[in-house]
Enzyme design. Structure first.
Site, PDB file in Angstrom:
ATOM      1  N   HIS A   1       2.307   2.022  -3.166  1.00 36.19           N
ATOM      2  CA  HIS A   1       1.413   2.981  -3.811  1.00 36.19           C
ATOM      3  C   HIS A   1       1.931   4.406  -3.728  1.00 36.19           C
ATOM      4  O   HIS A   1       1.190   5.345  -4.010  1.00 36.19           O
ATOM      5  CB  HIS A   1       0.014   2.899  -3.183  1.00 36.19           C
ATOM      6  CG  HIS A   1      -0.681   1.602  -3.441  1.00 36.19           C
ATOM      7  ND1 HIS A   1      -1.956   1.337  -2.969  1.00 36.19           N
ATOM      8  CD2 HIS A   1      -0.300   0.494  -4.127  1.00 36.19           C
ATOM      9  CE1 HIS A   1      -2.306   0.109  -3.342  1.00 36.19           C
ATOM     10  NE2 HIS A   1      -1.324  -0.416  -4.038  1.00 36.19           N
TER      11      HIS A   1
ATOM     12  N   ASP B   1       0.867  -1.183   0.000  1.00 41.12           N
ATOM     13  CA  ASP B   1       0.000   0.000   0.000  1.00 41.12           C
ATOM     14  C   ASP B   1       0.903   1.232   0.000  1.00 41.12           C
ATOM     15  O   ASP B   1       2.015   1.174  -0.531  1.00 41.12           O
ATOM     16  CB  ASP B   1      -0.944  -0.036   1.211  1.00 41.12           C
ATOM     17  CG  ASP B   1      -2.284   0.652   0.930  1.00 41.12           C
ATOM     18  OD1 ASP B   1      -2.262   1.869   0.685  1.00 41.12           O
ATOM     19  OD2 ASP B   1      -3.325  -0.011   0.958  1.00 41.12           O
TER      20      ASP B   1
END
Length: 344
Positions: free
Chosen positions: A240, A217
């Protein structure tokens, strides 16, 4: 002359005595019953070491030698009687392999209401792979535990710490003042869900330096109420990217301001730097945000400022929130979006 000599001797003795009193006392967790076999429950030994260090009126050190130490969910709570506790880790702390044991506890290792705590070295193994598999299969899984959380605490230092395979977020800083992180390494599979590397919210004067984060993430996520955050010399990937938000989800919400992200490298990430705010009315904002000297290598979306964030397309009338950011010297390769184009 004799009077002056006696006075000098007394003064030197007083200085030596005061210095001796200030020398930190060391609490070795093995001496308190911890087992370095990775299987025996060492939770009580760690809590005993913490209680002794926290109750000490002088500086104190908790020492974790080489080896693997199995810990259940632990809360290291203050306030303490001193503001100079060092946790020196040469070994590895291991979470329960059964994700259900701590999956609904919110966190695995929690420091709350403490002042002046330093964590130096060591490895934290969250053993999150079982929960990741559950989340990507038929569901019915617990939310997962953050590996290391600092809550409502001040003057925190984290150096040369490695976090592996957290169930959920690796490190969270919530409601804290004056936090320094340096030489932190975060490692998790690129497909591991919700495993943000470092998450900061409702905190002020936080620095993250010289760190390497690879996860499933956001490498670093920045939530509402964050001010005076400095991020420098951070390598991100997989992951991310570095994200501010989402912001403005609630109608009354603290803003984010004075954030500098400098000298960063993104390799094989979904995004580079990003600001996302919900497209609906809110008191939230993002102000005085600087992204500077970012190198992107095979990054899908290098720079995104999204003021209409609405993942489920529900309850979003498209009213943009205020975001004031600037970009300086972003370079690299991309297959996706740079928004706004002024960052090119």
């Amino acid at each position: 002359m004799a009077h002056h000599t006696s006075t000098l001797v007394f003064a030197l003795f007083s200085i030596f005595f005061a210095s001796a009193l200030a020398d930190p006392t060391t609490y070795n967790v093995v001496s308190l019953g911890a087992k370095a076999d990775g299987k025996s429950d060492s939770t009580e030994a760690f809590l005993s070491a913490w209680k002794s260090a926290c109750d000490s009126e002088n500086p104190a050190t908790i020492y974790v030698p080489a080896g693997s130490f199995y810990l259940q969910q632990v809360a290291f709570s203050g306030p303490c009687k001193n503001n100079a506790i060092i946790i020196s880790i040469d070994g590895t702390l291991v979470a329960p392999s059964d994700y259900k044991a701590i999956g609904n506890s919110g966190n695995w290792l929690l420091f709350e209401h403490v002042d002046g705590v330093t964590i130096s070295g060591g490895i934290l193994d969250g053993q999150g792979t079982g929960l990741w598999a559950c989340k990507t299969s038929d569901g019915g899984c617990p939310k997962g535990a953050t590996t290391l959380e600092f809550s409502n605490s001040n003057n925190i230092v984290v150096s040369d710490l490695t976090s592996l395979n957290s169930q959920m977020f690796h490190i969270v800083v919530n409601g804290c003042q004056n936090v320094q992180m340096q030489g932190v390494k975060v490692t998790a599979d690129g497909n591991s869900p919700n495993t943000d590397g470092i998450h900061v919210q409702a905190s002020s004067t936080v620095t993250i330096l010289n760190s390497k984060i690879g996860t499933g993430d956001d490498c670093i996520s920045i939530g509402p109420g964050t001010t005076n955050l400095w991020i420098e010399n951070v390598a991100c990937g997989p992951g991310h990217g570095i994200s501010i938000g989402s912001l403005g989800k609630e109608q009354e919400e603290a803003g984010v301001q004075n954030v500098t992200v400098k000298t960063t490298t993104f390799t094989g990430t979904q995004n580079g730097v990003r600001i996302k705010s919900w497209g609906r009315p809110s008191s939230g904002f993002a102000r005085n945000i600087l992204f500077q000297h970012a190198l992107m290598v095979n990054v899908k979306n290098p720079i995104i400022i999204d003021q209409n964030y609405c993942p489920d397309n529900k309850g979003c009338p498209g009213q943009n929130q205020a975001a004031e950011a600037s970009c300086n010297h972003a370079a690299g390769t991309s297959s996706g979006v740079v928004q706004p184009t002024s960052c090119l």
